[in-house]
Design a protein around this motif. Structure first.
Motif, mmCIF file in Angstrom:
data_model
loop_
_atom_site.group_PDB
_atom_site.id
_atom_site.type_symbol
_atom_site.label_atom_id
_atom_site.label_comp_id
_atom_site.label_asym_id
_atom_site.label_seq_id
_atom_site.Cartn_x
_atom_site.Cartn_y
_atom_site.Cartn_z
ATOM 1 N N GLY A 128 0.803 -1.214 0.000
ATOM 2 C CA GLY A 128 0.000 0.000 0.000
ATOM 3 C C GLY A 128 0.840 1.270 0.000
ATOM 4 O O GLY A 128 2.037 1.246 0.271
ATOM 5 N N THR A 129 0.170 2.362 -0.356
ATOM 6 C CA THR A 129 0.804 3.679 -0.376
ATOM 7 C C THR A 129 0.120 4.569 0.638
ATOM 8 O O THR A 129 -1.105 4.588 0.714
ATOM 9 N N LEU A 130 0.912 5.277 1.419
ATOM 10 C CA LEU A 130 0.351 6.189 2.421
ATOM 11 C C LEU A 130 0.621 7.621 1.961
ATOM 12 O O LEU A 130 1.756 7.953 1.633
ATOM 13 N N THR A 131 -0.419 8.447 1.929
ATOM 14 C CA THR A 131 -0.211 9.848 1.569
ATOM 15 C C THR A 131 -0.345 10.709 2.824
ATOM 16 O O THR A 131 -1.371 10.675 3.497
ATOM 17 N N VAL A 132 0.726 11.435 3.130
ATOM 18 C CA VAL A 132 0.773 12.279 4.326
ATOM 19 C C VAL A 132 0.700 13.735 3.882
ATOM 20 O O VAL A 132 1.525 14.178 3.088
ATOM 21 N N ALA A 133 -0.300 14.473 4.384
ATOM 22 C CA ALA A 133 -0.412 15.888 4.021
ATOM 23 C C ALA A 133 0.343 16.741 5.022
ATOM 24 O O ALA A 133 0.122 16.637 6.226
ATOM 25 N N LEU A 134 1.253 17.568 4.528
ATOM 26 C CA LEU A 134 2.032 18.479 5.372
ATOM 27 C C LEU A 134 1.444 19.878 5.252
ATOM 28 O O LEU A 134 0.782 20.181 4.267
ATOM 29 N N ASN A 135 1.716 20.738 6.253
ATOM 30 C CA ASN A 135 1.107 22.072 6.167
ATOM 31 C C ASN A 135 1.949 23.069 5.368
ATOM 32 O O ASN A 135 1.593 24.225 5.249
ATOM 33 N N ALA A 136 3.072 22.614 4.831
ATOM 34 C CA ALA A 136 3.886 23.480 3.971
ATOM 35 C C ALA A 136 4.771 22.602 3.108
ATOM 36 O O ALA A 136 4.939 21.417 3.395
ATOM 37 N N ASP A 137 5.321 23.195 2.049
ATOM 38 C CA ASP A 137 6.234 22.451 1.195
ATOM 39 C C ASP A 137 7.608 22.467 1.866
ATOM 40 O O ASP A 137 8.113 23.527 2.205
ATOM 41 N N PRO A 138 8.204 21.304 2.093
ATOM 42 C CA PRO A 138 9.521 21.290 2.726
ATOM 43 C C PRO A 138 10.548 22.046 1.881
ATOM 44 O O PRO A 138 10.357 22.214 0.681
ATOM 45 N N ASP A 139 11.622 22.476 2.533
ATOM 46 C CA ASP A 139 12.686 23.133 1.777
ATOM 47 C C ASP A 139 13.642 22.062 1.239
ATOM 48 O O ASP A 139 13.176 21.003 0.831
ATOM 49 N N LYS A 140 14.926 22.314 1.255
ATOM 50 C CA LYS A 140 15.869 21.368 0.634
ATOM 51 C C LYS A 140 15.917 20.038 1.387
ATOM 52 O O LYS A 140 15.922 20.005 2.609
ATOM 53 N N LEU A 141 15.981 18.945 0.638
ATOM 54 C CA LEU A 141 16.061 17.626 1.264
ATOM 55 C C LEU A 141 17.531 17.251 1.492
ATOM 56 O O LEU A 141 17.997 16.194 1.076
ATOM 57 N N ASP A 142 18.231 18.158 2.117
ATOM 58 C CA ASP A 142 19.639 17.966 2.438
ATOM 59 C C ASP A 142 19.772 18.236 3.931
ATOM 60 O O ASP A 142 19.569 19.376 4.370
ATOM 61 N N PRO A 143 20.096 17.212 4.727
ATOM 62 C CA PRO A 143 20.100 17.392 6.186
ATOM 63 C C PRO A 143 20.987 18.548 6.649
ATOM 64 O O PRO A 143 20.730 19.135 7.694
ATOM 65 N N THR A 144 22.012 18.892 5.876
ATOM 66 C CA THR A 144 22.901 19.990 6.276
ATOM 67 C C THR A 144 22.239 21.344 6.065
ATOM 68 O O THR A 144 22.418 22.262 6.858
ATOM 69 N N VAL A 155 12.477 8.769 -4.158
ATOM 70 C CA VAL A 155 12.168 8.411 -5.538
ATOM 71 C C VAL A 155 12.115 9.663 -6.414
ATOM 72 O O VAL A 155 12.839 9.800 -7.386
ATOM 73 N N GLU A 156 11.222 10.595 -6.048
ATOM 74 C CA GLU A 156 11.143 11.826 -6.841
ATOM 75 C C GLU A 156 10.504 12.938 -6.043
ATOM 76 O O GLU A 156 9.859 12.699 -5.012
ATOM 77 N N ARG A 157 10.717 14.163 -6.528
ATOM 78 C CA ARG A 157 10.072 15.312 -5.921
ATOM 79 C C ARG A 157 9.535 16.199 -7.025
ATOM 80 O O ARG A 157 10.257 16.537 -7.958
ATOM 81 N N VAL A 158 8.254 16.547 -6.930
ATOM 82 C CA VAL A 158 7.678 17.530 -7.840
ATOM 83 C C VAL A 158 7.390 18.735 -6.969
ATOM 84 O O VAL A 158 6.540 18.678 -6.077
ATOM 85 N N GLY A 159 8.148 19.824 -7.198
ATOM 86 C CA GLY A 159 8.070 21.014 -6.337
ATOM 87 C C GLY A 159 6.638 21.459 -6.116
ATOM 88 O O GLY A 159 5.872 21.577 -7.052
#
Lengths: 536, 317
Positions: free
Chosen positions: A46-62, A209-213
Motif C-alpha cells: 500500500g501507499t500512504l499519503t501524508v499531508a504536510l502544512n507546507a512544502d519542505p525546503d531542501k532535502l539535504d540534512p545539512t 524516488v522523486e520530488r515535484v516542487g
C-alpha cells in the motif's frame, strides 16, 4: 420528465451539501488524553499519503531548515540517535549512548554494523565523520551553530567515532538526535555535492524516488534498510496542503490518509467523522509575545536603549503580563486544546523538566493598573503588536487587545506576513510580535540563541549577564539534577526580564484515517511512518 | 496580413522585455529578505551571509538582472532557492496543469455562457431569461474558496463522484484526470461563464434589433439562420474581446482554485514562491505569465482581424 429530473438533482445536491456541512458544525466531542501510537497489526503493501502544512525546503540534512522537512527526513534519513515517546534519547544508527570523558571534552560512540545506505554504500565511521564535518563546515549549513563546539571529528576504528570538543557541551547527544545526527551516503555526497538535495541517500526505511516542487515527495520502501522486514508500506507520498480546511476535506474524502499539524478547529471537526482518528503529543516548543527591550541595531548587534514605556520600565512589562489570562486564551482561541505556558522549557522535556505550567501568574488587572501607576507612565500605554496572518493569530491578537485594554494598554494589531515579520523584527523595527519556536529536545536549544546577549535569534535585544552565565553553565553541567536546577533558575530569570512573554504550548495534532495504524507522533512533532501500514 | 503580424510580434517582444525589467525590480521591492525567509527558524548571521552569497543576493540589481536575462534567453531560469530544483522544470511541470484547467474552464464558460446568453436574448422577458440572469448573478457573486469547499463536500465526500485533490496527467489516466479536473474547472469557469453570458446577451440584443437582422428576416431566412448566421456572428466580436481579457483572469484565478484542489499548477507555484521569497521561481513564473498574456493579446488581435477584416486595415493604417 426533464423538469422532474432537474428538481430531483437539485434536491440531491442540497441534501448532500447539508449532510457535509452538518457534521462540520458539531463540536461537542472532547479531545481525549495523549495518544502517540496505534499498535494494531497491519498488512504489507500500500501507499500512504501524508499531508504536510507546507512544502519542505531542501532535502539535504545539512541545509534543511523547516519542521515539515524534518517529517520527510523521518521517513528516509535515520540519525545517530532518536527519541522515544517519553522524549528519552535512544540509539538509532549508533550502537549505544555516547561515552563522554570526565572533563566532558571527548565523546565517543560506536556505529551499528552491517548497515547500508539506500544507494548500497556501507555505513561506517568514515561516512559518519564525512557527514559531521559537512554539517559543521559547509557554507550555509544550518547545523553549523549547534556543531560549532566540535573541534575534531575522527574515525578511531571501522565503526567507532571520536569527537573532541572545544568545551564541555552536554546538549550534543540531543543535537545528534536531530538533523545534525543524520548520516549521508559519502558516495552520493561525492557524486552530487550541493545537488545532494535532489538525490538524497541515507539509511532509512524508505528511499527517495522523486520530488515535484509544490506537489509531492515520493519515497519507496528501501530493500537495503536493515529492518526492511518490519517496513510494511510500499510507498509514502508527502503532499503539501497549507490550508487546514482543505487538508481535512482530503482526509474525509480519502485522498490522503494522514494530516499533519492540524489546528484545534479542524481537529474538532475531524472528531465528528467516524472514519478518522486523532493522535496528539505535547510539543517541546512554545509560543508567546516578543517585546523589543533593546534591539536597536538588529540581530546579533549590541543591544541599546529603546525609549518606550514597555522597553524602559520592567513594571510596564509585568503589568502587560498580569493583564493576560492564559487559561482564557487557550479556551477562546484554541478550543482549550493547547497548554498555557510561562517558560521556554516544556514540562514534557525528559532533560531538565523546568517549571510546570501551573506556576503561571494569575491574571490580576488591579495589580497591573497599580504597576502602571508606580511606573509613572501615561495611560493608555500604546503598543503595536505584529501578528502572523493566520486566523488563529489574529484571534489571539484580538483577545490580547481586549484583555490588556482593561489594565490600561492600547494595543493596535498589525497583521504581518512571515518573511516581512522576520525582517522587521530581526532589524528591531517593532514594539511587540507573536514569537514562537517549534522546540528542541534539550532545553539549551530553546534558550541559548533566544535569551543570550547577541544570540542568533535574540530579536528582543535582551542582555543580562546572569542569563548568559546560566546558559553557559547549563551547557557544561553533566549532573542532570544540577542541570534541572540551572534551567529552573534560567526560566525564573527569563520570566522576570520579559523579553518574551510566554503564552502557550501547542500540541502536535495528527489526524489519520482509521484503517491506518503504526503511525507514531512524538514530542518533537514529527510523524514517523516506519512501522505504519493499513490494518488487516 | 504578414506586415500587420510582424508589427504586432515586434511590439509584443518589446513589451516582454519591459515587463521583465518591471517584474525584476518589483520582486526586489517586496518587503522580506529572501535569505531570512529561507533560513526561517534557524537563522544565524553566518548562515544568512552564506545564503546571500550563494544566490548572488549581495550583487547590484543591474548585475543580478543581467545575469537573469543572460540565462533566461538560453532557457535557464535558475534554481529555486527553497527546494534547489530547477525553475524551468517546475514551470514545465506546472504549466500543463494550469493550461488544462484554464482550457476546461474556458470550454465550460463558452458553452454555458454563450448558450445561456443566446437563450436570454432570444427569450427576452420570459422565465428562461430570468433564470439565466439569476445564475449569472450567482456565478459572479459566490466566492471561489467557498464554492470550492462546498463542491468538495458535496461531490467528493458526500457523493464521492469526483476527487477532492491532486493531479493525474490526461495521458496517464484520462478518466482519473477528468475526475480530478471537473470540480476545479467548475469553480474557475463559473465566474467567466457569467461574464460571457451577460456579454452575449447584451450583444445579441443589440444585433437582434439591428437593421441587417430585420433585412435578413424580411428575406425569409429561417430563425436558426437569422440567429446563428447573422446576429450571433456579429455579436461574437464583443464576446471574443471579453474572452481574451478574461483569459488572463483565468490564469490568475487559478491561484485560489489550485490552492483548494491542491493542483500543483502555476498558481500554487506562484503563491509558494511569494511566501518563501523564492526570487528565481517568482521571476520565472511572472515572466512566463507575462509572456502568456502578451501572446493571448496577440492571438485575440489576430482573431479580430480574421472575424472582421476592417480591424486589420485600421491597425495597418
Amino acid at each position: 420528465m426533464r423538469r422532474k429530473a432537474v428538481v430531483l438533482t437539485a434536491v440531491a445536491l442540497v441534501m448532500s451539501l447539508t449532510a457535509g456541512c452538518g457534521s462540520l458544525q458539531s463540536s461537542a466531542t472532547e479531545v481525549g488524553g495523549e495518544r502517540m501510537t496505534d499498535d494494531r497489526p497491519v498488512r504489507d503493501g500500500g501507499t500512504l499519503t501524508v499531508a504536510l502544512n507546507a512544502d519542505p525546503d531542501k532535502l539535504d540534512p545539512t541545509l534543511a531548515q523547516t519542521l515539515v522537512g524534518r517529517t520527510v527526513f523521518a521517513g528516509m534519513c535515520e540519525k545517530l540517535y532518536d527519541i522515544d515517546e517519553h522524549g528519552t534519547v535512544i540509539p538509532q544508527l549508533a550502537r549505544g549512548l555516547p561515552k563522554t570523558s570526565k572533563d566532558g571534552r571527548t565523546v565517543t560512540f560506536a556505529l551499528r554494523k552491517g548497515l547500508k545506505f539506500s544507494d548500497g554504500t556501507r555505513l561506517d565511521a568514515a561516512a559518519a565523520v564525512t557527514s559531521l564535518l559537512r554539517h559543521r563546515d559547509l557554507a550555509g549549513s544550518a547545523r553549523a551553530t549547534e556543531l560549532a563546539p566540535l573541534a575534531r571529528v575522527e574515525a578511531t576504528g571501522t565503526y567507532t567515532v571520536k569527537l573532541t570538543l572545544k568545551q564541555a557541551y552536554v546538549p550534543l547527544t540531543a543535537v545528534l538526535a536531530d538533523r545534525s545526527g543524520m548520516v549521508m551516503s559519502p558516495t552520493a555526497l561525492k557524486k552530487y555535492g550541493k545537488n545532494f538535495t535532489n538525490h538524497p541517500s541515507c539509511v532509512g526505511p524508505f528511499k527517495y524516488v522523486e520530488r515535484v516542487g509544490g506537489d509531492r515527495i515520493v519515497l519507496a520502501k528501501d530493500p537495503n534498510y536493515y529492518a526492511a522486514d518490519r517496513v510494511h508500506l510500499d510507498k509514502v507520498i508527502y503532499k503539501p496542503i497549507p490550508d487546514g480546511n482543505v487538508r481535512l476535506a482530503n482526509l474525509r474524502s480519502g485522498d490522503i490518509q494522514v494530516g499533519d499539524q492540524m489546528t484545534p478547529v479542524d481537529v474538532r471537526s475531524a472528531l465528528t467523522e467516524p472514519g478518522l482518528q486523532l493522535f496528539n503529543s505535547p510539543s517541546l516548543g512554545y509560543q508567546g509575545i516578543g517585546l523589543n527591550v533593546g534591539n536597536v541595531k538588529g540581530l546579533g548587534e549590541k543591544p541599546g536603549r529603546i525609549d518606550t514605556p514597555l522597553a524602559r520600565e520592567p513594571k510596564v512589562r509585568e503589568a502587560f503580563e498580569l493583564a493576560i489570562d492564559r487559561e482564557l486564551i487557550n479556551k477562546v482561541v484554541f478550543q482549550g486544546m493547547y497548554e498555557p505556558a510561562c517558560g521556554p522549557v516544556s514540562p514534557e522535556s525528559a532533560i531538565a523538566p523546568g517549571v510546570k505550567a501551573s506556576a503561571c501568574p494569575k491574571r490580576d488587572v488591579a495589580k497591573a493598573r497599580r504597576l502602571l501607576d508606580e511606573a509613572g507612565v501615561k495611560t493608555p500605554v500604546r503598543i503595536e503588536l505584529k501578528v502572523s496572518t493566520t486566523p488563529e493569530h489574529s484571534r489571539l491578537g484580538q483577545v490580547l487587545q481586549a484583555m490588556t485594554k482593561e489594565a490600561g494598554f492600547a494595543v493596535t494589531l498589525r497583521p504581518t506576513e512571515y518573511a516581512t515579520m522576520l525582517e522587521e523584527t530581526d532589524s528591531g523595527d517593532y514594539d511587540a510580535f507573536t514569537s514562537g519556536w517549534s522546540g528542541r529536545l534539550d532545553p539549551d536549544g530553546n534558550i541559548a540563541s533566544f535569551l543570550q546577549t547577541r544570540g542568533a535569534m535574540n530579536a528582543y535585544g535582551l542582555s543580562d549577564p546572569a542569563i548568559d552565565r546560566l546558559v553557559e553553565r547549563g551547557r557544561s553541567e553533566a549532573d542532570p539534577d544540577e542541570r534541572a536546577r540551572i534551567y529552573e533558575e534560567l526560566t525564573e530569570l527569563a520570566t522576570e526580564r520579559r523579553g518574551l512573554v510566554y503564552l502557550y504550548r501547542q500540541k502536535n495534532y495528527v489526524v489519520t484515517r482509521k484503517d491506518v495504524a503504526g503511525v507514531r507522533v512524538y514530542g518533537d512533532g514529527l510523524v514517523r511512518v516506519t512501522a505504519a501500514g493499513y490494518t488487516r | 496580413m504578414t506586415s500587420y503580424l510582424l508589427t504586432r510580434i515586434r511590439q509584443s517582444l518589446i513589451t516582454l522585455v519591459l515587463v521583465s525589467m518591471v517584474v525584476f525590480a518589483g520582486i526586489r521591492a517586496l518587503p522580506g529578505d529572501p535569505a531570512l525567509a529561507l533560513a526561517g527558524e534557524e537563522r544565524s548571521p553566518k548562515a544568512l551571509a552564506a545564503i546571500r552569497e550563494s544566490y548572488g543576493l549581495d550583487d547590484n540589481i543591474v548585475v543580478q538582472y543581467g545575469r537573469f536575462i543572460g540565462h533566461a534567453v538560453t532557457g535557464d531560469l535558475g534554481t529555486s532557492s527553497r527546494t534547489g530544483l530547477p525553475v524551468a522544470d517546475a514551470i514545465t511541470a506546472a504549466l500543463p496543469i494550469t493550461l488544462e484547467l484554464a482550457a476546461l474552464s474556458l470550454l465550460l464558460a463558452v458553452t454555458l455562457g454563450i448558450g445561456a446568453g443566446i437563450v436570454a436574448a432570444v427569450r427576452r422577458g420570459k422565465p428562461e431569461e430570468w433564470l439565466a440572469n439569476a445564475l449569472a448573478l450567482l456565478g459572479l457573486s459566490v466566492p471561489t474558496f467557498w464554492l470550492g469547499i462546498v463542491l468538495v463536500l458535496g461531490f467528493a465526500i458526500a457523493l464521492p463522484v469526483f476527487s477532492a485533490s491532486g493531479y493525474v496527467p490526461f495521458t496517464t489516466d484520462p478518466l482519473d484526470n477528468l475526475r480530478r479536473m471537473v470540480l476545479p474547472s467548475i469553480v474557475l469557469g463559473s465566474g467567466l461563464a457569467a461574464v460571457v453570458m451577460r456579454q452575449t446577451r447584451a450583444a445579441m440584443l443589440d444585433s437582434l434589433s439591428a437593421d441587417y437582422v430585420r433585412t435578413a428576416r424580411a428575406k425569409g431566412l429561417s430563425r436558426r439562420e437569422v440567429i446563428g448566421g447573422h446576429a450571433l456572428r456579429n455579436s461574437l466580436v464583443t464576446v471574443v474581446t471579453v474572452l481574451g481579457l478574461q483569459l488572463g483572469h483565468l490564469i490568475s484565478g487559478a491561484v485560489v482554485t489550485e490552492q483548494i484542489f491542491v493542483l500543483p499548477g502555476f498558481g500554487k507555484l506562484t503563491i509558494d514562491a511569494v511566501f518563501t521569497r523564492d526570487y528565481a521561481t517568482l521571476q520565472g513564473v511572472v515572466l512566463c505569465t507575462s509572456a502568456a498574456y502578451i501572446l493571448i493579446n496577440l492571438l485575440v488581435d489576430v482573431a479580430y482581424s480574421v472575424i472582421d477584416p476592417r480591424i486589420r486595415l485600421g491597425g495597418a493604417r
